[in-house]
Design a protein around this motif. Structure first.
Motif, PDB file in Angstrom:
ATOM      1  N   VAL A  11       0.807  -1.169  -0.013  1.00 33.76           N
ATOM      2  CA  VAL A  11       0.036   0.084  -0.021  1.00 33.76           C
ATOM      3  C   VAL A  11       1.010   1.148  -0.037  1.00 33.76           C
ATOM      4  CG1 VAL A  11      -0.223   0.089   2.499  1.00 33.76           C
ATOM      5  CG2 VAL A  11      -1.966   1.184   1.199  1.00 33.76           C
ATOM      6  N   VAL A  12       0.448   2.089  -0.773  1.00 40.01           N
ATOM      7  CA  VAL A  12       1.286   3.702  -0.768  1.00 40.01           C
ATOM      8  C   VAL A  12       0.629   4.243   0.517  1.00 40.01           C
ATOM      9  CG1 VAL A  12       1.359   5.763  -1.927  1.00 40.01           C
ATOM     10  CG2 VAL A  12       1.265   3.672  -3.392  1.00 40.01           C
ATOM     11  N   LEU A  13       1.896   4.526   1.206  1.00 35.76           N
ATOM     12  CA  LEU A  13       1.505   5.180   2.599  1.00 35.76           C
ATOM     13  C   LEU A  13       2.634   6.239   2.931  1.00 35.76           C
ATOM     14  CD1 LEU A  13      -0.332   5.187   5.027  1.00 35.76           C
ATOM     15  CD2 LEU A  13       1.195   3.261   6.009  1.00 35.76           C
ATOM     16  N   PRO A  14       2.471   7.455   2.359  1.00 36.11           N
ATOM     17  CA  PRO A  14       3.707   8.482   2.687  1.00 36.11           C
ATOM     18  C   PRO A  14       3.702   8.502   4.421  1.00 36.11           C
ATOM     19  CG  PRO A  14       1.878   9.387   1.220  1.00 36.11           C
ATOM     20  CD  PRO A  14       1.667   8.052   1.606  1.00 36.11           C
ATOM     21  N   GLY A  15       4.853   8.570   4.706  1.00 29.60           N
ATOM     22  CA  GLY A  15       5.215   8.825   6.181  1.00 29.60           C
ATOM     23  C   GLY A  15       4.996   7.471   6.743  1.00 29.60           C
ATOM     24  N   GLY A  16       4.902   6.285   6.229  1.00 32.96           N
ATOM     25  CA  GLY A  16       4.754   4.848   6.718  1.00 32.96           C
ATOM     26  C   GLY A  16       6.257   4.468   7.132  1.00 32.96           C
ATOM     27  N   ALA A 324      14.536  -5.568  -0.819  1.00 26.56           N
ATOM     28  CA  ALA A 324      14.268  -4.811   0.337  1.00 26.56           C
ATOM     29  C   ALA A 324      15.694  -4.505   1.177  1.00 26.56           C
ATOM     30  CB  ALA A 324      12.927  -5.162   0.928  1.00 26.56           C
ATOM     31  N   THR A 325      15.693  -3.169   1.585  1.00 27.23           N
ATOM     32  CA  THR A 325      16.884  -3.164   2.576  1.00 27.23           C
ATOM     33  C   THR A 325      16.222  -2.012   3.736  1.00 27.23           C
ATOM     34  OG1 THR A 325      17.476  -1.225   1.211  1.00 27.23           O
ATOM     35  CG2 THR A 325      18.663  -3.383   0.722  1.00 27.23           C
ATOM     36  N   GLY A 326      17.284  -1.554   4.718  1.00 23.89           N
ATOM     37  CA  GLY A 326      16.582  -0.694   5.688  1.00 23.89           C
ATOM     38  C   GLY A 326      15.852  -1.447   6.627  1.00 23.89           C
ATOM     39  N   TYR A 327      15.303  -0.597   7.436  1.00 22.75           N
ATOM     40  CA  TYR A 327      14.657  -1.122   8.678  1.00 22.75           C
ATOM     41  C   TYR A 327      13.224  -2.126   8.273  1.00 22.75           C
ATOM     42  CZ  TYR A 327      17.784   2.011  11.221  1.00 22.75           C
ATOM     43  OH  TYR A 327      18.584   2.828  11.520  1.00 22.75           O
ATOM     44  N   LEU A 328      13.175  -2.889   9.279  1.00 26.56           N
ATOM     45  CA  LEU A 328      11.834  -3.893   9.245  1.00 26.56           C
ATOM     46  C   LEU A 328      11.088  -3.804  10.272  1.00 26.56           C
ATOM     47  CD1 LEU A 328      12.818  -6.729  10.529  1.00 26.56           C
ATOM     48  CD2 LEU A 328      14.288  -6.934   8.532  1.00 26.56           C
ATOM     49  N   LEU A 329       9.954  -4.290  10.118  1.00 24.86           N
ATOM     50  CA  LEU A 329       9.092  -4.508  11.289  1.00 24.86           C
ATOM     51  C   LEU A 329       8.385  -5.809  11.450  1.00 24.86           C
ATOM     52  CD1 LEU A 329       7.534  -3.406  14.185  1.00 24.86           C
ATOM     53  CD2 LEU A 329       5.782  -2.509  12.293  1.00 24.86           C
ATOM     54  N   PRO A 330       8.743  -6.866  12.074  1.00 22.61           N
ATOM     55  CA  PRO A 330       7.966  -8.422  12.192  1.00 22.61           C
ATOM     56  C   PRO A 330       6.664  -8.149  12.995  1.00 22.61           C
ATOM     57  CG  PRO A 330       9.721  -8.139  13.710  1.00 22.61           C
ATOM     58  CD  PRO A 330       9.950  -7.129  13.055  1.00 22.61           C
ATOM     59  N   LEU A 331       5.678  -8.953  12.520  1.00 25.38           N
ATOM     60  CA  LEU A 331       4.508  -8.632  12.848  1.00 25.38           C
ATOM     61  C   LEU A 331       3.860  -9.946  13.816  1.00 25.38           C
ATOM     62  CD1 LEU A 331       2.661  -7.092   9.873  1.00 25.38           C
ATOM     63  CD2 LEU A 331       3.561  -5.821  11.716  1.00 25.38           C
ATOM     64  N   GLY A 332       4.547 -10.969  13.978  1.00 24.96           N
ATOM     65  CA  GLY A 332       4.391 -12.164  14.756  1.00 24.96           C
ATOM     66  C   GLY A 332       3.330 -13.096  14.171  1.00 24.96           C
ATOM     67  N   ASP A 333       2.843 -12.612  12.901  1.00 25.65           N
ATOM     68  CA  ASP A 333       1.937 -13.761  12.476  1.00 25.65           C
ATOM     69  C   ASP A 333       2.399 -14.183  10.947  1.00 25.65           C
ATOM     70  OD1 ASP A 333       2.291 -11.535  10.764  1.00 25.65           O
ATOM     71  OD2 ASP A 333      -0.030 -11.081  10.686  1.00 25.65           O
ATOM     72  N   GLY A 334       3.792 -14.483  10.867  1.00 23.26           N
ATOM     73  CA  GLY A 334       4.319 -14.968   9.817  1.00 23.26           C
ATOM     74  C   GLY A 334       4.707 -13.942   8.716  1.00 23.26           C
ATOM     75  N   THR A 335       4.536 -12.747   9.261  1.00 22.34           N
ATOM     76  CA  THR A 335       4.795 -11.646   8.054  1.00 22.34           C
ATOM     77  C   THR A 335       5.578 -10.298   8.698  1.00 22.34           C
ATOM     78  OG1 THR A 335       2.964 -10.437   8.553  1.00 22.34           O
ATOM     79  CG2 THR A 335       2.363 -12.264   6.939  1.00 22.34           C
ATOM     80  N   TRP A 336       6.065  -9.622   7.825  1.00 23.23           N
ATOM     81  CA  TRP A 336       7.124  -8.608   8.304  1.00 23.23           C
ATOM     82  C   TRP A 336       6.708  -7.229   7.303  1.00 23.23           C
ATOM     83  CZ3 TRP A 336       9.338 -12.804   6.366  1.00 23.23           C
ATOM     84  CH2 TRP A 336      10.124 -12.768   5.141  1.00 23.23           C
ATOM     85  N   LEU A 337       7.076  -6.049   7.741  1.00 23.56           N
ATOM     86  CA  LEU A 337       6.859  -4.921   6.949  1.00 23.56           C
ATOM     87  C   LEU A 337       8.225  -4.355   6.475  1.00 23.56           C
ATOM     88  CD1 LEU A 337       4.204  -3.156   8.899  1.00 23.56           C
ATOM     89  CD2 LEU A 337       3.905  -4.423   7.000  1.00 23.56           C
ATOM     90  N   THR A 338       8.196  -3.817   5.403  1.00 22.21           N
ATOM     91  CA  THR A 338       9.539  -2.924   5.056  1.00 22.21           C
ATOM     92  C   THR A 338       8.993  -1.644   4.472  1.00 22.21           C
ATOM     93  OG1 THR A 338       9.742  -3.835   2.820  1.00 22.21           O
ATOM     94  CG2 THR A 338      10.982  -4.848   4.532  1.00 22.21           C
ATOM     95  N   HIS A 339       9.461  -0.522   4.177  1.00 18.05           N
ATOM     96  CA  HIS A 339       9.189   0.482   3.538  1.00 18.05           C
ATOM     97  C   HIS A 339      10.003   1.067   2.714  1.00 18.05           C
ATOM     98  CE1 HIS A 339       7.748   5.002   3.510  1.00 18.05           C
ATOM     99  NE2 HIS A 339       6.702   4.344   3.538  1.00 18.05           N
ATOM    100  N   ASP A 340       9.620   1.547   1.356  1.00 15.94           N
ATOM    101  CA  ASP A 340      10.140   1.716   0.417  1.00 15.94           C
ATOM    102  C   ASP A 340      10.053   3.545   0.472  1.00 15.94           C
ATOM    103  OD1 ASP A 340      11.275   2.820  -2.119  1.00 15.94           O
ATOM    104  OD2 ASP A 340      11.056   0.915  -3.081  1.00 15.94           O
ATOM    105  N   GLY A 341      11.258   4.089   0.610  1.00 18.14           N
ATOM    106  CA  GLY A 341      11.299   5.657   0.962  1.00 18.14           C
ATOM    107  C   GLY A 341      11.072   6.376  -0.328  1.00 18.14           C
ATOM    108  N   GLU A 342      11.491   5.897  -1.570  1.00 19.40           N
ATOM    109  CA  GLU A 342      11.372   6.381  -2.829  1.00 19.40           C
ATOM    110  C   GLU A 342       9.852   6.341  -3.199  1.00 19.40           C
ATOM    111  OE1 GLU A 342      13.882   4.824  -5.685  1.00 19.40           O
ATOM    112  OE2 GLU A 342      15.969   5.388  -4.542  1.00 19.40           O
ATOM    113  N   THR A 343       9.353   5.125  -3.266  1.00 16.39           N
ATOM    114  CA  THR A 343       7.933   5.171  -3.639  1.00 16.39           C
ATOM    115  C   THR A 343       6.910   5.341  -2.572  1.00 16.39           C
ATOM    116  OG1 THR A 343       7.903   2.849  -3.303  1.00 16.39           O
ATOM    117  CG2 THR A 343       8.625   3.687  -5.520  1.00 16.39           C
TER     118      THR A 343
END
Length: 354
Positions: A11-16, A324-343
């Motif tokens: 999802v596109v999420l500015p500030g995400g 994907a590089t940079g920081y990440l956030l694991p969610l504990g449900d088998g998934t994790w998040l990354t954020h692309d600052g350019e897009t």
């Protein structure tokens, strides 16, 4: 070993980026997972699953009580009816209409020598130091890291009226701090960063009468990162990234995981763990490494999956397309998040199944 993953949601999420490289994520035992994102003079609260389902409007919005104050770690009540803000000189509960529900005053995080406060609550003193706060999972208390006199304290407040219930003096000189709620709904963790002076880590519980604290700092200089979803210990990273550790709640070490220098490319420096790690699920930890001699540039990070019991590295994550590089956030449900600052895209990943 290389481990393939696939993109589950996007999802596109500015500030995400605040979700993965700050403290813009809040989850509760058995409750919703939320993104707390500053937007102008407001704090927008999004339901994370709703975002990926196409719900772009925030579930709640709260005006920032001190628009010039851009530090502190804030929290939202379990029903999202109010937010609690960690300010420079107060902890304040604010309703959705901007009304002050209560305020707990404390001394200034950034006082200037010979600079008396003018009485203007919007005045922000210079300095980067800040505290943090957290509404308990049952919504009954607010935990806050504050300055009282010349000493920092951990206080427990009544969430209904802001009355102080307990106070614990701390031997810290913080640059910043964050809270971590244990999924058992009872215990609260506090991690205090003091820059080059190290890290302090506390666990505590409020039994309705007194604050029971575990001081884990005699043998630790470690950042509190995550708690096992099955309550099998908590995860820390050493201040300078030398290792990860899994601990019991009393601090005993269950497992230690170090980056393997053999995993680095020939032209890379010795790897060290970065500050993005946690439990993908009950069996898997995800963590990132950076080059220890390259000022820990997150743009150069690499992501790894580890066994959650032993912290042995299972393999390096291989992303489809552009890695994907940079920081990440694991969610504990088998998934994790990354954020692309350019897009400005928030991506949710999961491991490929055979």
């Amino acid at each position: 070993m290389s481990i393939s993953v696939h993109l589950r949601d996007s999802v596109v999420l500015p500030g995400g980026g605040a979700l993965v490289n700050g403290y813009g994520f809040e989850s509760r035992a058995g409750g919703p997972r939320r993104a707390l994102l500053p937007h102008g003079h407001e704090l927008e609260v999004h339901d994370l699953d709703g975002l990926f389902a196409g719900e772009r409007a925030p579930a709640a919005t709260f005006p920032l009580p001190w628009p010039g104050w851009d530090r502190g770690v804030h929290s939202v009540s379990p029903d999202a009816s109010y937010a609690v803000f960690s300010g420079q000189r107060a902890v304040r509960a604010v309703g959705a209409g901007g009304e002050t529900l209560w305020e707990y005053r404390h001394d200034c995080w950034g006082p200037e020598l010979g600079h008396p406060h003018t009485g203007d609550e919007q005045e922000v003193c210079r300095g980067l130091e800040h505290g943090s706060c957290r509404v308990s999972d049952d919504g009954r208390t607010v935990w806050a890291h504050v300055v009282i006199g010349e000493q920092e304290h951990w206080v427990v407040l009544d969430a209904g009226n802001g009355r102080e219930l307990a106070r614990l003096p701390l031997d810290s000189a913080a640059a910043g701090s964050h809270h971590l709620s244990h999924p058992d709904g009872v215990h609260m963790g506090l991690s205090i960063g003091m820059g080059q002076d190290g890290i302090l880590l506390h666990w505590a519980r409020w039994d309705g009468t007194q604050l029971v604290d575990w001081d884990l700092n005699e043998s630790m200089d470690r950042i509190l990162m995550d708690v096992h979803p099955g309550h099998r210990g908590f995860l820390t990273v050493e201040h300078y990234g030398s290792d990860l550790r899994l601990h019991t709640l009393d601090g005993d070490v269950l497992a230690t995981g170090s980056p393997d220098p053999a995993d680095a490319d020939e032209d890379e420096d010795r790897p060290c763990w970065d500050y993005g790690c946690g439990f993908v699920d009950a069996d898997t930890v995800i963590a990132s490494t950076v080059d220890c001699d390259d000022e820990e540039d997150p743009a150069l990070s690499r992501h790894w999956l580890l066994d959650a019991r032993t912290l042995e590295v299972r393999g390096r994550v291989t992303y489809p397309g552009t890695p994907a590089t940079g920081y990440l956030l694991p969610l504990g449900d088998g998934t994790w998040l990354t954020h692309d600052g350019e897009t400005q895209t928030l991506n949710r990943w999961t491991e490929e199944t055979p």
